[in-house]
Scaffold this motif. Structure first.
Motif, mmCIF file in Angstrom:
data_model
loop_
_atom_site.group_PDB
_atom_site.id
_atom_site.type_symbol
_atom_site.label_atom_id
_atom_site.label_comp_id
_atom_site.label_asym_id
_atom_site.label_seq_id
_atom_site.Cartn_x
_atom_site.Cartn_y
_atom_site.Cartn_z
ATOM 1 N N GLY A 132 68.423 59.420 34.328
ATOM 2 C CA GLY A 132 68.340 60.673 33.671
ATOM 3 C C GLY A 132 68.950 61.841 34.810
ATOM 4 O O GLY A 132 68.217 62.970 34.370
ATOM 5 N N PHE A 133 69.300 61.622 35.812
ATOM 6 C CA PHE A 133 69.499 62.726 36.831
ATOM 7 C C PHE A 133 70.583 63.661 36.241
ATOM 8 O O PHE A 133 71.815 63.225 35.839
ATOM 9 C CB PHE A 133 70.338 61.923 37.976
ATOM 10 C CG PHE A 133 70.322 62.942 39.189
ATOM 11 C CD1 PHE A 133 69.402 64.018 39.378
ATOM 12 C CD2 PHE A 133 70.926 62.372 40.498
ATOM 13 C CE1 PHE A 133 69.444 64.801 40.348
ATOM 14 C CE2 PHE A 133 71.036 63.382 41.551
ATOM 15 C CZ PHE A 133 70.494 64.456 41.532
ATOM 16 N N PRO A 134 70.428 65.064 36.054
ATOM 17 C CA PRO A 134 71.094 65.914 35.207
ATOM 18 C C PRO A 134 72.406 66.407 35.699
ATOM 19 O O PRO A 134 72.265 66.446 37.029
ATOM 20 C CB PRO A 134 70.060 66.962 35.226
ATOM 21 C CG PRO A 134 69.185 66.897 36.233
ATOM 22 C CD PRO A 134 68.989 65.488 36.582
ATOM 23 N N LEU A 135 73.371 66.451 35.183
ATOM 24 C CA LEU A 135 74.807 66.897 35.401
ATOM 25 C C LEU A 135 75.496 66.202 36.634
ATOM 26 O O LEU A 135 76.560 66.158 36.491
ATOM 27 C CB LEU A 135 74.522 68.340 35.834
ATOM 28 C CG LEU A 135 75.861 69.032 36.147
ATOM 29 C CD1 LEU A 135 76.466 69.240 34.845
ATOM 30 C CD2 LEU A 135 75.234 70.811 36.440
ATOM 31 N N VAL A 136 74.659 65.677 37.902
ATOM 32 C CA VAL A 136 75.815 65.129 38.935
ATOM 33 C C VAL A 136 76.224 63.990 38.573
ATOM 34 O O VAL A 136 77.483 63.969 38.788
ATOM 35 C CB VAL A 136 74.477 64.672 39.976
ATOM 36 C CG1 VAL A 136 75.018 63.782 40.863
ATOM 37 C CG2 VAL A 136 73.893 65.929 40.685
#
Length: 264
Positions: A132-136
């Protein structure tokens, strides 16, 4: 309108407080360092992992905008995944070398095959996507897309020994599922049958079962579409419904021969 008015209007319309484009540059550096750490014999592993941890911390500060949910602690979990990712990527490289008669060595696959590079960055991004690490993760696969012409959404689920040949123009959607020992060629699309925002949480992209080969420019659409194992999908095929196992699907071209007038 004077200069001050122009500056004020531009500032008024810069409405995204978290939009820092240096995140893209930092993600590219992180992706390159990860790739070298896993594969390059002249890149020492231990100091590289320390550098990657520092880069990850920087990415977390730029990409995790909710102060209540820090992403920094994910590094330890991600680090544990790297050996498994490397094992899978070695299987991918071996599959490419074994299947492509133009391949002269494994070294050539690792260094010269855009399909392998795209798969590598996808696999590295996919684990961050799962956390769920955003955008990366999306920035990682978009970086690989810009370098290779292969667009793999980090949410796709891809099994072992995956082979993309020639690579350019391949598109694999977010909810696509690809099982083991699948081969696809340039221009293949695994896409959605319908595009609408309310389908965000549904499976929109096809499932490809084991040992399937999909030739150039085939298009396979729909979340309920399943390509059965051991099937061959010919070039330029357009598929929106499931295909049974052990099938061959092909596009039949229509050939018309022009004859000049007054020529017997």
């Amino acid at each position: 309108m004077d200069k001050d008015d122009i500056v004020r209007k531009i500032k008024d319309h810069k409405k995204q407080p978290n939009l820092r484009f240096r995140l893209k540059t930092e993600v590219e550096k992180f992706s390159n360092k990860l790739f070298l750490c896993l594969f390059d014999m002249e890149t020492p592993v231990e100091p590289s992992l320390l550098e990657l941890e520092a880069q990850f911390t920087s990415l977390a500060e730029l990409a995790c905008w909710d102060p209540e949910n820090s992403c920094k602690e994910l590094w330890g979990q991600y680090l544990e995944k790297l050996p498994v990712i490397l094992e899978k990527l070695n299987l991918d490289a071996e599959a490419i070398a074994d299947c492509d008669p133009a391949s002269l060595s494994l070294e050539e696959v690792y260094m010269a095959y855009p399909g392998f590079y795209a798969i590598a960055i996808y696999r590295l991004a996919h684990e961050l996507y799962n956390f769920g690490f955003p955008l990366v993760p999306r920035l990682m696969t978009e970086y690989a897309h810009s370098k290779t012409g292969v667009d793999i959404n980090p949410g796709a689920r891809i099994g072992n020994s995956f082979f993309i040949d020639h690579a350019t123009g391949v598109v694999i959607g977010e909810t696509a599922v690809i099982r083991d020992h699948v081969k696809i060629y340039q221009g293949v699309t695994l896409g959605a049958l319908y595009v609408a925002k309310n389908l965000e949480k549904t499976k929109r992209h096809p499932t490809i079962e084991n040992n399937v080969t999909i030739y150039a420019n085939a298009t396979i659409l729909g979340g309920n579409t399943i390509i059965g194992e051991n099937s061959i999908i010919g070039g330029n095929a357009w598929i929106t419904s499931s295909v049974p196992p052990n099938s061959t699907v092909f596009h039949t071209p229509e050939i018309k021969i022009k004859t000049l007038p007054n020529v017997p």
